[in-house]
Design an enzyme around this catalytic site. Structure first.
Site, mmCIF file in Angstrom:
data_model
loop_
_atom_site.group_PDB
_atom_site.id
_atom_site.type_symbol
_atom_site.label_atom_id
_atom_site.label_comp_id
_atom_site.label_asym_id
_atom_site.label_seq_id
_atom_site.Cartn_x
_atom_site.Cartn_y
_atom_site.Cartn_z
ATOM 1 N N CYS A 112 16.538 35.800 -1.455
ATOM 2 C CA CYS A 112 15.575 34.449 -1.884
ATOM 3 C C CYS A 112 15.255 35.320 -3.763
ATOM 4 O O CYS A 112 15.946 35.912 -4.681
ATOM 5 C CB CYS A 112 14.158 34.451 -1.326
ATOM 6 N N CYS A 186 15.379 30.608 -0.369
ATOM 7 C CA CYS A 186 14.870 29.790 -0.024
ATOM 8 C C CYS A 186 15.740 28.563 -1.811
ATOM 9 O O CYS A 186 17.342 29.227 -1.398
ATOM 10 C CB CYS A 186 14.206 30.592 -1.531
ATOM 11 N N CYS A 193 22.839 31.219 -6.129
ATOM 12 C CA CYS A 193 23.366 32.320 -5.596
ATOM 13 C C CYS A 193 24.579 31.920 -6.255
ATOM 14 O O CYS A 193 25.288 30.888 -6.143
ATOM 15 C CB CYS A 193 22.988 32.543 -4.210
#
Length: 245
Positions: A112, A186, A193
């Site tokens: 997250c 999230c 990412c």
């Protein structure tokens, strides 16, 4: 006169709705991603998503990365109950609960943004539910200095897990490690990412950041725990698929 089929059968039996349910079984997706997966026009996909939402099988949450987008999520607990009711409607002996198979030697990374609430909760719950047989790790794209106090409190009070000594870690610190599965929790973290060189299986859980307060963190932890429970058979199935000749 023949009895009416159960509502779940009427909803799931349509080929496109079944394709949507299947696509959402492991990850939360946006409409345009579902359109790409099922290969049908957006207006048709949106129509059948509305039917699935009306039937209580699918829900939508506004993206915290782009407020114009929504992520669709499959309620696996409701599906499990509906399947049990469907089996029982045909014959009482067809309703049964099957425990998830054991998972061993699997590595999972939860991500997250701050690594102070959602991802450490998921890490702790997966480790607990597998008795430590799954190597669970968490990290943040922009880690905070410390775990949120309500993260420590809710894991201790509700699940008996002590994470008081744990500190958030940066995604950069684990970027070179090899993981079988990478799960973002999230929407901002999903967009930030990076790709991993070893190509782990990726999935996304669109879970809003909990506001302060034990009740809010408790609800978030319960949602994550539900997803972790349903993740376990998926982990084993993916592992079995990899070892097949």
């Amino acid at each position: 006169m023949a009895p009416e089929p159960p509502a779940f059968v009427l909803l799931a039996a349509h080929p496109l709705r079944w394709a949507l349910l299947t696509a959402l079984a492991g990850t939360d997706l946006r409409v345009r991603e579902l359109v790409a997966r099922v290969g049908e026009p957006q207006n048709l996909v949106s129509y059948h998503l509305r039917l699935l939402r009306d039937g209580g099988l699918v829900s939508a949450t506004r993206s915290t990365f782009d407020g114009r987008d929504s992520y669709y999520h499959l309620d696996l607990d409701r599906c499990a109950a509906a399947l049990g009711d469907t089996g029982a409607a045909l014959h009482p002996s067809l309703r049964r609960d099957t425990p998830p198979p054991p998972a061993r030697g699997i590595t999972v990374l939860f991500i997250c943004t701050g690594n102070s609430a959602r991802s450490p909760i998921a890490e702790a719950l997966l480790r607990q539910r597998t008795g430590g047989q799954v190597t669970a790790t968490s990290a943040g794209t922009r880690p905070k200095p410390a775990l949120h106090p309500d993260t420590v409190r809710v894991l201790g009070d509700e699940f008996g897990i002590d994470v008081a000594g744990q500190r958030p870690r940066s995604l950069d610190a684990v970027a070179e490690r090899r993981f079988d599965h990478v799960i973002t929790l999230c929407d901002k973290a999903r967009e930030a990412c990076p790709e991993f060189s070893h190509h782990p299986l990726r999935r996304h859980w669109s879970i809003p950041e909990p506001a302060s307060g034990h009740a809010e963190f408790r609800r978030t932890a319960q949602e994550i725990d539900t997803r972790v429970r349903h993740l376990l058979p998926d982990l084993v199935a993916a592992q079995d698929k990899e070892v097949q000749p």
